[in-house]
Write an enzyme that holds these catalytic residues in place. Structure first.
Site, PDB file in Angstrom:
ATOM      1  N   ASP A 251      19.429   9.843  38.865  1.00  0.00           N
ATOM      2  CA  ASP A 251      18.777   9.416  40.127  1.00  0.00           C
ATOM      3  C   ASP A 251      18.770   7.892  40.292  1.00  0.00           C
ATOM      4  O   ASP A 251      19.040   7.378  41.367  1.00  0.00           O
ATOM      5  CB  ASP A 251      17.377  10.034  40.308  1.00  0.00           C
ATOM      6  CG  ASP A 251      16.363   9.719  39.222  1.00  0.00           C
ATOM      7  OD1 ASP A 251      16.734   9.087  38.205  1.00  0.00           O
ATOM      8  OD2 ASP A 251      15.189  10.112  39.389  1.00  0.00           O
TER       9      ASP A 251
ATOM     10  N   GLY B   2       1.894  15.576  30.055  1.00  0.00           N
ATOM     11  CA  GLY B   2       2.775  15.095  28.988  1.00  0.00           C
ATOM     12  C   GLY B   2       3.861  16.086  28.601  1.00  0.00           C
ATOM     13  O   GLY B   2       4.471  15.962  27.547  1.00  0.00           O
TER      14      GLY B   2
ATOM     15  N   LEU C  11       6.824  17.560  33.036  1.00  0.00           N
ATOM     16  CA  LEU C  11       6.878  18.367  34.263  1.00  0.00           C
ATOM     17  C   LEU C  11       6.324  17.597  35.461  1.00  0.00           C
ATOM     18  O   LEU C  11       5.930  18.174  36.464  1.00  0.00           O
ATOM     19  CB  LEU C  11       6.129  19.692  34.053  1.00  0.00           C
ATOM     20  CG  LEU C  11       6.708  20.552  32.916  1.00  0.00           C
ATOM     21  CD1 LEU C  11       5.830  21.772  32.650  1.00  0.00           C
ATOM     22  CD2 LEU C  11       8.146  20.989  33.227  1.00  0.00           C
TER      23      LEU C  11
ATOM     24  N   ASP D 124      11.375  12.865  40.963  1.00  0.00           N
ATOM     25  CA  ASP D 124      10.134  13.621  40.763  1.00  0.00           C
ATOM     26  C   ASP D 124       9.263  13.603  42.017  1.00  0.00           C
ATOM     27  O   ASP D 124       8.745  14.634  42.453  1.00  0.00           O
ATOM     28  CB  ASP D 124       9.339  13.033  39.584  1.00  0.00           C
ATOM     29  CG  ASP D 124      10.182  12.926  38.320  1.00  0.00           C
ATOM     30  OD1 ASP D 124      11.255  13.562  38.252  1.00  0.00           O
ATOM     31  OD2 ASP D 124       9.769  12.182  37.401  1.00  0.00           O
TER      32      ASP D 124
ATOM     33  N   TYR E  64      13.486   4.504  28.265  1.00  0.00           N
ATOM     34  CA  TYR E  64      13.902   4.843  29.631  1.00  0.00           C
ATOM     35  C   TYR E  64      14.371   3.580  30.357  1.00  0.00           C
ATOM     36  O   TYR E  64      15.459   3.535  30.938  1.00  0.00           O
ATOM     37  CB  TYR E  64      12.725   5.490  30.370  1.00  0.00           C
ATOM     38  CG  TYR E  64      13.066   5.973  31.759  1.00  0.00           C
ATOM     39  CD1 TYR E  64      13.446   7.286  31.983  1.00  0.00           C
ATOM     40  CD2 TYR E  64      13.027   5.103  32.856  1.00  0.00           C
ATOM     41  CE1 TYR E  64      13.768   7.733  33.256  1.00  0.00           C
ATOM     42  CE2 TYR E  64      13.347   5.534  34.127  1.00  0.00           C
ATOM     43  CZ  TYR E  64      13.709   6.848  34.321  1.00  0.00           C
ATOM     44  OH  TYR E  64      14.043   7.282  35.591  1.00  0.00           O
TER      45      TYR E  64
HETATM   46  C1  GLA Z   1      12.003  10.915  34.691  1.00  0.00           C
HETATM   47  C2  GLA Z   1      12.042   9.996  35.916  1.00  0.00           C
HETATM   48  C3  GLA Z   1      13.041  10.501  36.947  1.00  0.00           C
HETATM   49  C4  GLA Z   1      14.410  10.760  36.304  1.00  0.00           C
HETATM   50  C5  GLA Z   1      14.256  11.593  35.034  1.00  0.00           C
HETATM   51  C6  GLA Z   1      15.553  11.729  34.290  1.00  0.00           C
HETATM   52  O1  GLA Z   1      11.495  12.172  35.055  1.00  0.00           O
HETATM   53  O2  GLA Z   1      10.764   9.911  36.508  1.00  0.00           O
HETATM   54  O3  GLA Z   1      13.145   9.582  37.998  1.00  0.00           O
HETATM   55  O4  GLA Z   1      15.083   9.569  36.055  1.00  0.00           O
HETATM   56  O5  GLA Z   1      13.310  11.053  34.150  1.00  0.00           O
HETATM   57  O6  GLA Z   1      16.470  12.469  35.032  1.00  0.00           O
END
Ligand code: GLA
Length: 391
Positions: free
Chosen positions: A42, A127, A130, A178, A228
């Site tokens: 994303d 956590g 989800l 998300d 991340y």
């Molecule tokens: C987390 C982030 C999303 C996406 C996912 C990995 O959920 O909030 O924006 O990058 O990781 O796909």
């Protein structure tokens, strides 16, 4: 008060609100999500294919005459408050930062939310990867806008505000997936989101003989946020290096598998593997959405397996517990496909499995997981559920 409400949680937040404030609130909810495929694409302007799960965060809300926002979380037995005319709180991962974040972003963007009293409860496991935080942002944002008189809420703007709240008030440089799916999902559909144009297509996902099984490792690694943000930076570096040969690319979304084959010598390790994951994951996501449309679940399952391997070996965001769960169910009778879902470093896996095999697959996963990690994973079945709404 009129009842019955559609969920025990709706009833809980309404009753708690009534006891505290002596008025009848409006009720809003937003779901958590599970991503079928399209991981870490994303924020590379790519494609994702998530759906909402049938677990939500509920917010009971009334407006106030001042600009103070009072929050009460029933799950955490905690209260917080902030003043929209006062200074912002420090960046934090506290539950209230998500609400304060979206309120302040909406304010900055001109919506001028009123102060409000909010009572909040959720049945999304916290956590577990989800997106309980996106659900909180979207439910609270929708509540604040609605009680401030904005009855026609632009859902894409709401999702963007949630993402911005995480960047500025929490410190995670997340993509839009998300928040977008929590705001826009439809029952019995997955959502193919183009994270560049922010358009989306609803892909029918009514499973008759199959179930969606979420297995939660119960693990949340401390390094999740920093790793991340680091992956995101590596992707930007990959784009920058590839521009020497492909001057017109804006993001990894613009790089085809063929481009990469030709120019991967420009990329040092591990950037090369990060880029390889993203480029192929975009392809897999588009393929999976076509296969889903055609009812070809076997192909969807095959692509899920490839996605997991790529996340494990090239993108390096899996962990032993996630790998155990995928390994335990892969090849079991009735299993169509399985992979880690969400950001990684803990959280959950998603498995498509024939309904009559669910029990035996949970048993297998539990056995291997307990043997290796000395505890049980948590199992949760879901269908593709609806996005945020007012009751
Ligand atoms: C987390 C982030 C999303 C996406 C996912 C990995 O959920 O909030 O924006 O990058 O990781 O796909």
């Amino acid at each position: 008060m009129t009842s019955p409400l559609p969920s025990p949680l709706a009833e809980q937040v309404e009753t708690a609100f009534w006891h505290r404030y002596g008025e009848r609130p409006r009720l809003f909810c937003a779901p958590g999500r599970v991503n079928l495929i399209g991981e870490h694409t994303d924020y590379n302007d790519g494609f994702v294919l998530p759906m909402a799960i049938d677990r939500s965060t509920w917010v009971a809300a009334t407006p106030r005459a001042d600009r103070r926002v009072e929050l009460h979380s029933l799950n955490l037995h905690a209260r917080a408050h902030f003043d929209l005319d006062g200074p912002a709180g420090k960046q934090s991962h506290q539950w209230s930062a998500y609400v304060e974040g979206i309120a302040r972003v909406l304010d900055k963007w001109g919506a001028r939310p009123k102060g409000a009293n909010l009572v909040i409860a959720t049945d999304i496991p916290l956590g577990a990867g989800l997106s309980s935080s996106a659900a909180l942002e979207i439910a609270a944002g929708l509540a604040l806008l609605s009680v401030s008189g904005h009855e026609e809420v632009d859902r894409v703007q709401l999702a963007r505000a949630g993402q911005k709240a995480e960047h500025d008030y929490v410190g995670t440089k997340c993509g839009i997936m998300d928040q977008y799916v929590s705001a826009m999902a439809r029952v019995d559909h997955a959502l193919l989101i183009d994270c560049r144009s922010l358009d989306a297509k609803q892909i029918p996902m009514k499973l008759t003989d199959h179930a969606l099984l979420i297995l939660d490792t119960g693990v949340k690694h401390e390094l999740a946020t920093s790793a991340y943000n680091q992956r995101r930076a590596e992707c930007e570096e990959g784009t920058r290096l590839l521009r020497r040969a492909l001057p017109n690319i804006r993001a990894l979304r613009d790089v085809t598998p063929k481009d990469l084959e030709q120019h991967e010598h420009l990329l040092p390790d591990p950037i090369r593997r990060r880029v390889r994951h993203v480029v192929h994951e975009n392809e897999r996501t588009l393929r999976a959405s076509r296969a889903l449309k055609e009812g070809n679940l076997t192909e969807v399952g095959r692509l899920m397996a490839e996605s997991h391997q790529s996340l494990r070996d090239d993108y390096e965001v899996s962990c032993p517990e996630l790998d155990t769960l995928v390994e335990a169910v892969t090849g079991q009778p009735g299993v169509i496909g399985s992979r880690m879902t969400g950001g990684g470093f803990g959280g959950s896996t998603i498995t498509i499995v024939r309904k009559d095999a669910v029990e035996s697959v949970i048993a297998k996963a539990t056995e291997l997981f307990a043997q290796r990690h000395q505890r049980d994973p948590r199992a949760l079945l879901t269908t593709a559920a609806a996005g945020a709404r007012e009751l």
